[in-house]
Design a protein around this motif. Structure first.
Motif, mmCIF file in Angstrom:
data_model
loop_
_atom_site.group_PDB
_atom_site.id
_atom_site.type_symbol
_atom_site.label_atom_id
_atom_site.label_comp_id
_atom_site.label_asym_id
_atom_site.label_seq_id
_atom_site.Cartn_x
_atom_site.Cartn_y
_atom_site.Cartn_z
ATOM 1 N N THR A 222 -9.051 40.743 -28.636
ATOM 2 C CA THR A 222 -8.209 40.594 -29.824
ATOM 3 C C THR A 222 -6.891 39.925 -29.454
ATOM 4 O O THR A 222 -6.444 38.974 -30.083
ATOM 5 C CB THR A 222 -7.915 41.975 -30.448
ATOM 6 O OG1 THR A 222 -9.151 42.554 -30.863
ATOM 7 C CG2 THR A 222 -6.992 41.853 -31.660
ATOM 8 N N HIS A 225 -7.192 36.332 -28.708
ATOM 9 C CA HIS A 225 -7.273 35.546 -29.946
ATOM 10 C C HIS A 225 -5.904 35.380 -30.602
ATOM 11 O O HIS A 225 -5.558 34.297 -31.062
ATOM 12 C CB HIS A 225 -8.205 36.228 -30.959
ATOM 13 C CG HIS A 225 -9.650 36.119 -30.595
ATOM 14 N ND1 HIS A 225 -10.563 37.087 -30.880
ATOM 15 C CD2 HIS A 225 -10.326 35.149 -29.952
ATOM 16 C CE1 HIS A 225 -11.748 36.716 -30.432
ATOM 17 N NE2 HIS A 225 -11.632 35.550 -29.861
ATOM 18 N N THR B 137 -7.424 49.217 -43.081
ATOM 19 C CA THR B 137 -8.304 48.101 -42.727
ATOM 20 C C THR B 137 -7.813 47.401 -41.459
ATOM 21 O O THR B 137 -8.601 47.036 -40.581
ATOM 22 C CB THR B 137 -8.359 47.086 -43.886
ATOM 23 O OG1 THR B 137 -8.755 47.776 -45.066
ATOM 24 C CG2 THR B 137 -9.334 45.966 -43.597
ATOM 25 N N ASN B 141 -10.095 47.160 -38.076
ATOM 26 C CA ASN B 141 -10.391 45.888 -37.427
ATOM 27 C C ASN B 141 -9.823 45.835 -36.016
ATOM 28 O O ASN B 141 -10.459 45.324 -35.099
ATOM 29 C CB ASN B 141 -9.859 44.725 -38.263
ATOM 30 C CG ASN B 141 -10.668 44.525 -39.530
ATOM 31 O OD1 ASN B 141 -11.811 44.980 -39.612
ATOM 32 N ND2 ASN B 141 -10.090 43.870 -40.517
ATOM 33 N N ARG B 144 -12.058 47.806 -33.739
ATOM 34 C CA ARG B 144 -13.338 47.137 -33.487
ATOM 35 C C ARG B 144 -13.166 45.854 -32.690
ATOM 36 O O ARG B 144 -14.119 45.352 -32.108
ATOM 37 C CB ARG B 144 -13.997 46.773 -34.821
ATOM 38 C CG ARG B 144 -14.571 47.962 -35.546
ATOM 39 C CD ARG B 144 -15.191 47.494 -36.842
ATOM 40 N NE ARG B 144 -15.860 48.582 -37.528
ATOM 41 C CZ ARG B 144 -16.045 48.630 -38.849
ATOM 42 N NH1 ARG B 144 -15.595 47.636 -39.600
ATOM 43 N NH2 ARG B 144 -16.669 49.640 -39.402
ATOM 44 N N THR B 146 -10.777 42.041 -33.151
ATOM 45 C CA THR B 146 -10.664 41.084 -34.259
ATOM 46 C C THR B 146 -9.802 39.902 -33.842
ATOM 47 O O THR B 146 -9.481 39.741 -32.673
ATOM 48 C CB THR B 146 -10.059 41.812 -35.488
ATOM 49 O OG1 THR B 146 -10.091 40.941 -36.597
ATOM 50 C CG2 THR B 146 -8.632 42.257 -35.225
ATOM 51 N N ASP B 149 -7.075 36.717 -38.459
ATOM 52 C CA ASP B 149 -7.536 36.857 -39.837
ATOM 53 C C ASP B 149 -7.997 38.278 -40.155
ATOM 54 O O ASP B 149 -8.020 38.672 -41.314
ATOM 55 C CB ASP B 149 -8.640 35.845 -40.157
ATOM 56 C CG ASP B 149 -9.698 35.830 -39.077
ATOM 57 O OD1 ASP B 149 -9.359 36.102 -37.900
ATOM 58 O OD2 ASP B 149 -10.862 35.578 -39.381
ATOM 59 N N GLY B 150 -8.359 39.054 -39.135
ATOM 60 C CA GLY B 150 -8.738 40.442 -39.365
ATOM 61 C C GLY B 150 -7.534 41.355 -39.550
ATOM 62 O O GLY B 150 -7.674 42.515 -39.909
#
Lengths: 443, 443
Positions: A222, A225, B137, B141, B144, B146, B149-150
């Protein structure tokens, strides 16, 4: 295979692939005596790297601090590695510098590391930050409120500082130490959830790990990114910068036409101007459509709406009442604002805004140089009658910084020259018998 | 002032400033009967907005689901508002569509809302998402794994769906309901930490709020900053897209020279190609320096290194063994791949790659159309002797998609025409006595 063997192998491979230059360099490892830094020392030893140890005693926890220091000295002895230690009065520094104890410790630590490596030619400084540190920092910034740059993890500005454990988790590091029976010093404050970072480490992250046991690996992805997205934002802003921003003697100019043509103008303004301490981004965005002359201030800077540009300048620190005197007979006058040359000439040759010719007998010494003030008038050369300086500026469409930086050369209470702009008609050569004085200004 | 008054005022102001078009529109509010949607209904009523209610009964919790439905019907009666309800067999839909129960409910819900608003001319659909939903949310994300954009929250693609409570917190919404004695239905599954979202709501966020009581306000700021950064990334990629990407009949072409000139090429490739399902970003980045012909695949697409471009095409779904037959006497043959026209002519007039002239008596019917295969040879018109089709393609510098899309017109086992490229010399007109057949191809 034992975890410790896997880990030493992984560390060796990491050095080979990502930090190959470390294997032949002279290194300084920052060691507190805690788990992470002690493991880093052992891993570097296992990878046969050449290093010394630096330990800061911040004297914040009395005997505990001194015991940490002895522990690190013993570790150096055991591994036959040189240890440098330094004592700091961290609390005094924090008070003097008006910063938090944490910031004080950070400053002291890195200043000393830099001194050490300059004096003893260390090529790199290694610190034991690991994957959990990044996740903790992410969550701290998230809870406090942040932007993309607060979520992208440590981006080292100092290329001499290397974090070779950043891909290992706290759990891996602890298991390694336990398997190899490596002792470390437990900082008693680490167990207290009253410190923000501990609370996140002890209460928030464990729940997140219950939900996803691969949390740290996923988080590293993450963050990588997010880093890439931040890089793209920076590339884009770099591109726009060259189109939007220009620089002149007074400061920066932002082209309003281009700003209005691009999408997401407010976000672009934020990125372009964030380092100047502004906070009122709606007001800044509003400047684009505001009357010329409108301004928004930060503590150090101001943004001025001019006709086709937003002008960014420092807030003038000098009061507008600085006055320089020029005595009769001075021929070369060097001032902080530029140089004035006075010379008697017999004819008017060179022309231009940077020099004027005046009738010497009209002058009353000492001449003075000052900034303009409301109500100033003069008799513009080439015009009939008098004019307010403010109207003259307006007709010439000078921006506020240009006005502020404009000097007036005066003969007593009369303006003799709006320097670099216009001479005053009252001092002009009117008769062949006049003694001609040429005055030239250069920066 | 009571909180409920403050909140109704804040809601009214919000509608006025951010959603002014709602006050004169015909609205449909999605109401589960839970706290959030019931409060939304009361706030809309207090703001004198014109709305109906839509309630989905997903039949997932037996009697509880039916009681929810009655509750919503009663709410409509009490407020004199029309209520639409619909029953769904959510489990059956989920099994059929092979999606999770949550996804099934989501699909069913939005499909029905869209039908309703099309049939009854609702202008907008209102849902009761609030600030905590966005934070939940975000954390789901994050846990998980991300990308930017997540983390930027719900970005509505459907402009008909409005979320007017998105700036209010769960706490405010609950206090409003309690003060006004508004009843709501408690979903028993909301209290169970076995669901991911509940666990985050009940265990993670409360600790974060202990650390920062202004968590939600700060988070809204954070997310708006992240949104702005994402907008800038998208603007930048949009700019690069027009420079890097072009389109032709076979698919997209990415200019390698430009890709190599810009910074952070790998991140740019990710942004340009992410929607095509690729995952091996290192391999894709590696294509820039790879031998022509090298490929990387996603489930649906492939990226091919050509000389100066990366070619993005769908993976050909048709096997390369499709064969079309053309019988003697066919004069206009329309095929999915284009149209062939056969006509007897007396002289050779028009020339070009899209038509050939052959000696009729050399043909053996049925003619066939097929793709090339390894080992194919022909006798290129205008050359002596034979040549491998693969070498012919190579000399013409055809890209892989161009080769794959090239058809061969054959007379039995002999290639008669590399369609649109070159005729075969063996079928050429050699003698004035030959009957001339003109074959034309057009797409």
């Amino acid at each position: 295979m034992y975890l410790w063997k896997t880990m030493e192998k992984a560390f060796k491979n990491l050095i080979k692939s990502e930090f190959p230059y470390l294997s032949t360099a002279k290194l300084l490892i920052a060691v507190s005596g805690g788990l992470d830094s002690v493991v880093l020392v052992h891993l570097c030893k296992s990878a046969k790297m050449e290093f010394s140890i630096a330990h800061c005693n911040f004297n914040l926890r009395g005997e505990e601090s001194d015991a940490d220091e002895s522990f690190v000295m013993d570790l150096g002895d055991a591994l036959d590695v040189e240890v440098f230690t330094e004592n700091f009065d961290t609390e005094a520094y924090a008070q003097d510098a008006k910063v938090s104890i944490q910031m004080a410790a950070r400053d002291l630590r890195y200043n000393w590391f830099n001194e050490l490596s300059a004096a003893l030619n260390f090529d790199y400084i290694l610190t034991a930050h690991h994957a959990n540190d990044n996740l903790e920092t992410f969550l701290i910034n998230l809870i406090r409120g942040t932007g993309l740059d607060g979520l992208t993890g440590i981006r080292t500005e100092n290329e001499k500082i290397i974090r070779p454990l950043i891909k290992f988790s706290r759990k891996e590091i602890e298991s390694y130490a336990r398997e190899k029976n490596i002792p470390w010093r437990e900082d008693s404050s680490n167990a207290s959830p009253k410190y923000l970072r501990n609370k996140i480490r002890l209460e928030v992250i464990p729940i997140m790990e219950e939900i996803n046991s691969q949390l740290l690996e996923g988080f590293a992805q993450t963050q990588s990114h997010l880093n890439e997205s931040l890089n793209l934002v920076e590339d884009y802003i770099g591109l726009l910068y060259s189109e939007i921003v220009s620089k002149d003697a007074h400061g920066y100019k932002l082209n309003i036409e281009i700003l209005e043509k691009i999408p997401n103008t407010k976000a672009v303004l934020y990125q372009l101007l964030r380092s100047f301490g502004f906070t009122e981004w709606d007001d800044i965005h509003g400047l684009l459509k505001a009357q010329p002359g409108k301004m928004v201030f930060s503590a150090t800077h101001r943004l001025i709406k001019d006709r086709n540009f937003l002008l960014l300048t420092e807030i003038p620190s000098e009061k507008n009442n600085k006055i320089y005197k020029i005595l009769e007979g001075d021929d070369i006058v060097m001032l902080p604002i530029g140089t004035f040359v006075f010379e008697e000439v017999t004819e008017i040759l060179e022309k231009g805004t940077h020099c004027i010719y005046v009738a010497q007998e009209t002058l009353k010494y000492p001449l003075t140089l000052r900034k303009w003030k409301e109500g100033d008038i003069f008799h513009p050369f080439g015009m009939k009658g008098k004019k307010k300086i403010s109207d003259f500026f307006k007709d010439k469409k000078l921006s506020l910084p240009e006005k502020e930086n404009c000097w007036l050369l005066c003969s007593q209470d009369k303006i003799l020259w709006v320097v670099n702009h216009r001479a005053d008609a009252r001092f002009a050569i009117k008769d062949p018998s006049n003694k001609i004085l040429k005055i030239t200004y250069s920066v």
